[in-house]
Design an enzyme around this catalytic site. Structure first.
Site, PDB file in Angstrom:
ATOM      1  N   ARG B 249       0.795  -0.512  -0.176  1.00  0.00           N
ATOM      2  CA  ARG B 249       0.064   0.242  -0.110  1.00  0.00           C
ATOM      3  C   ARG B 249       1.093   1.103   0.220  1.00  0.00           C
ATOM      4  O   ARG B 249       1.363   1.586   0.991  1.00  0.00           O
ATOM      5  CB  ARG B 249      -0.940   0.322   1.479  1.00  0.00           C
ATOM      6  N   HIS B 253      -3.811   4.804   5.077  1.00  0.00           N
ATOM      7  CA  HIS B 253      -5.166   3.753   4.344  1.00  0.00           C
ATOM      8  C   HIS B 253      -5.822   4.516   3.597  1.00  0.00           C
ATOM      9  O   HIS B 253      -7.156   4.182   2.903  1.00  0.00           O
ATOM     10  CB  HIS B 253      -5.504   2.624   6.140  1.00  0.00           C
ATOM     11  N   TYR B 262       3.105   5.619  12.051  1.00  0.00           N
ATOM     12  CA  TYR B 262       3.793   4.226  12.345  1.00  0.00           C
ATOM     13  C   TYR B 262       4.697   3.221  10.723  1.00  0.00           C
ATOM     14  O   TYR B 262       4.656   2.615  11.225  1.00  0.00           O
ATOM     15  CB  TYR B 262       2.452   3.468  12.371  1.00  0.00           C
TER      16      TYR B 262
END
Lengths: 367, 352
Positions: B249, B253, B262
């Site tokens: 990815r 998100h 993160y």
């Protein structure tokens, strides 16, 4: 003049801090060119241009806090020539959830200021006073001539007030909320540490002593819910460690301090401190403390009444060591003392529990 | 005929076969570039307040495109929420995809003269679309349709009960179902190694007694091979397949997320070195099926198509308040009829 206002960038986030403008007044931009970067509670977000155009005015500067719906900039051109979000009519965002009285930039006259007259608005403009920063003293909170003049005098002699941002802002809110809820009682004592070796790791000794205190009186390591008047004694000691940084106060959490080796704790502490200093600490590392240690003695001060932050029920403060005369076998000697303060929330704990905790803590430090 | 070692990562781009279907790959490349242009614009629309929270498909272009190209018109597609490329290839116009993410019910009314009319809309709850896909596959099997059902989900979804239940029933009933897991390594902020102790996601097929395949999700020809094989198998009544497409990815998100909090920058940088669009372009250029001039012209075309879609989206007539009911129910329950009547009376039907 078409305005571009701050959109809702997350899911219902109401404010953002301007990190950096990538354009300046007079620049010509194309749609999707990068305009500015802002930081919300969730993310750092790059905001692109919603349209082609020349930038007439920037309403906010780097570091400013801005609410959704407030203007970021104006493009040259006629009103209504912009796209959907570009609006000419600025609305007040004062509501119950957002009681901030801080207004951004020089757009105060387009905000309906709380009850005043055109003459006073004109005066305020003349004196450079932002009406939205004034609490009116007239009937129904209306702003009077005196209010404006007083504010102008204040501004003249002491300059503008600076709205708090980031960590400082969070601290102000947290402490205000704690101050309203907690019923604090403090105990002070001191213990001789003359026998400690020169290279003693004081923070580790304090942590060990806190664990000893918790073993003697487990109720000190707990969460208290003032609304439901319920208490949850926590088995694991997750210790909040107050860390002073140029940006303000951080309290990262050192997990499970009762069951870790000293070397592991020291490494954990160094790690947290480094992450805090680099502002890289994940939010979850700042949450879930069961008890807090403020080792302010590294900076100065002997005793203190630090603030208990709910749902925790106590906080331990360690002051700067000092020397007092002691007597051993009839001889005077220089006795080094470590001052210790304990503040507890009397809603959750009673004096006996706090005293037992403190006594066990001191006994461990005396070892 | 496609063959691979069980659970080994299947790839084609490192050494393309002599009989490669070049026109198909060029067409796939065009779709991937278009959807990347679209994706970038969609994020910008959100950032300027013109779109709601949006799930980017950056890094998933090959998976979505392969799905759209391998499906037949008679098949069914059951998406999760990062499948803009597949939806587009099934016949959903780009402006309707924007309508969906802009909170407009009409975005889900897929054109009736396209394959998309058979498909389900986006599914944001995690993995709940999979049992529904198994249901559609059951219907196709019982009706003796010569059709397959393609369902997608992310790596996080494979920890859900719905996922295991779906594989189980697909195995025991020999359903014409293909489940593609876009394993992009991150379930919001949960990395792969905290998600499962399984050797791979494809291994999860083992317990259900169906075939599990692993394929490079950044490799369009490999994805096409695997999907052609699995969908054909399903259409011929030879059972279900679980496909793990290994990707990364490259985006946050969603637009409400900040992955830099993160995820290591070095990890993201490394992932960009194997991203699907540039890899396919390099293969096409190396084989003399693409060049700089065609690239420039096509990128301009993409921008034009996307701009036109944005225009259409932004200039939609306002929604009637009754749409929220009309686009949710095929037949409105009696209990909601008074509410609908009250909504219908609001003059103009414009939001306040």
């Amino acid at each position: 003049m078409p305005y571009f206002t701050l959109p809702d960038l997350g899911e219902g986030l109401q404010e953002a801090e301007v990190l950096e403008w990538h354009v300046k007044e007079g620049d010509t931009v194309k749609v999707d060119d990068l305009l500015l970067s802002v930081e919300t509670a969730k993310a750092i977000v790059d905001i692109p241009a919603p349209q082609d155009g020349t930038i007439a005015t920037l309403f906010v500067a780097n570091g400013d806090l801005v609410h959704t719906g407030e203007p970021l900039l104006a493009f040259d051109g006629d009103e209504g020539s912009g796209s959907q979000t570009v609006v000419g009519n600025l609305q007040s965002k004062e509501d119950a959830e957002n009681p901030d009285s801080f207004v951004v930039g020089a757009v105060s006259d387009s905000r309906p200021a709380g009850g005043t007259t055109p003459a006073i608005r004109a005066l305020a403009r003349h004196l450079g006073v932002n009406l939205a920063q004034i609490k009116g003293s007239g009937p129904a909170g209306s702003i009077t001539l005196d209010d404006v003049q007083q504010h102008a005098n204040l501004k003249h002699s002491h300059g503008d007030s600076t709205p708090l941002k980031g960590v400082a802002r969070t601290m102000a809110k947290t402490m205000a909320s704690a101050g309203q809820q907690v019923v604090p009682v403090s105990l002070f004592d001191q213990v001789s540490v003359s026998h400690w070796p020169q290279d003693t790791d004081i923070t580790l000794r304090l942590i060990r002593a806190i664990v000893a205190g918790c073993r003697a009186e487990p109720a000190v390591n707990a969460w208290f819910d003032g609304e439901s008047l319920s208490m949850r004694v926590v088995e694991k000691v997750d210790l909040g460690i107050a860390v002073d940084t140029p940006d303000g106060l951080f309290v990262p959490v050192l997990r499970d301090v009762a069951n870790r080796e000293p070397a592991d704790l020291r490494e954990g502490l160094d790690h947290l401190r480094r992450d805090v200093e680099q502002r890289k600490i994940p939010a979850k590392e700042l949450q879930g403390a069961t008890l807090t240690l403020s080792n302010f003695g590294t900076l100065g001060g002997r005793f203190a009444t630090p603030v208990v932050v709910p749902p925790q029920v106590a906080i331990v403060g360690a002051g700067k060591r000092f020397v007092q005369p002691g007597i051993r076998n009839g001889e005077l000697f220089e006795d080094t003392q470590l001052p210790v303060s304990l503040t507890f929330d009397h809603r959750a704990l009673n004096g006996g529990q706090a005293a037992r905790f403190l006594a066990a803590l001191l006994a461990d430090l005396a070892l | 005929m496609f063959t691979s070692t069980p659970y080994a990562l299947y790839q084609c781009l490192p050494a393309l076969a002599a009989d490669t279907d070049w026109p198909r790959l060029v067409s796939g490349y065009r779709h991937m570039t278009l959807i990347r242009t679209f994706d970038k614009k969609a994020v910008n629309l959100q950032r300027t307040g013109k779109l709601g929270t949006y799930a980017s498909c950056l890094g998933a272009e090959a998976i979505g495109t392969a799905g759209g190209m391998a499906l037949h018109d008679d098949d069914y597609f059951v998406p999760y929420y990062r499948d803009h490329a597949t939806q587009y290839l099934r016949g959903v116009p780009l402006h309707q995809i924007l309508q969906y993410w802009g909170g407009d019910e009409r975005g889900n009314a897929f054109p009736s003269d396209t394959a998309a009319a058979r498909d389900l809309p986006n599914c944001v709850p995690i993995a709940t679309q999979l049992p529904q896909a198994a249901g559609i596959a059951t219907k196709a099997k019982l009706g003796r349709e010569h059709a397959a059902v393609l369902a997608t989900c992310g790596d996080g979804a494979t920890s859900r009960g719905d996922f295991y239940e779906t594989l189980n029933v697909a195995g025991v009933w020999q359903l014409p179902l293909v489940v593609v897991v876009n394993n992009n390594q991150w379930a919001i902020s949960v990395p792969q190694h905290l998600q499962t102790a399984s050797k791979s996601i494809a291994h999860k097929a083992e317990a259900a007694g169906i075939e599990g395949l692993r394929v490079d999700g950044n490799d369009l020809p490999a994805l096409l091979d695997v999907l052609d094989y699995a969908l054909d198998k399903a259409r011929h009544g030879k059972g279900a397949t679980l496909i793990e497409a290994v990707s990364y990815r490259l985006s946050d998100h969603t637009t409400a997320d900040d992955a830099s909090r993160y995820r290591k920058a070095s990890e993201l940088h490394a992932a960009w070195q194997r991203e699907p669009v540039a890899r396919l372009r390099q293969a096409l250029v190396d084989a003399d099926h693409w060049d700089a001039a065609r690239e420039k012209q096509w990128l301009a075309d993409c921008q034009q198509q996307v701009d036109a879609a944005v225009d259409t989206y932004l200039n939609q007539p306002p929604q009637a308040p009754t749409d929220m009911l009309d686009f949710l129910y095929a037949e409105l329950p009696d209990s909601l009829k008074p509410q609908r009547a009250a909504l219908a009376q609001q003059a103009g039907g414009r939001h306040a």
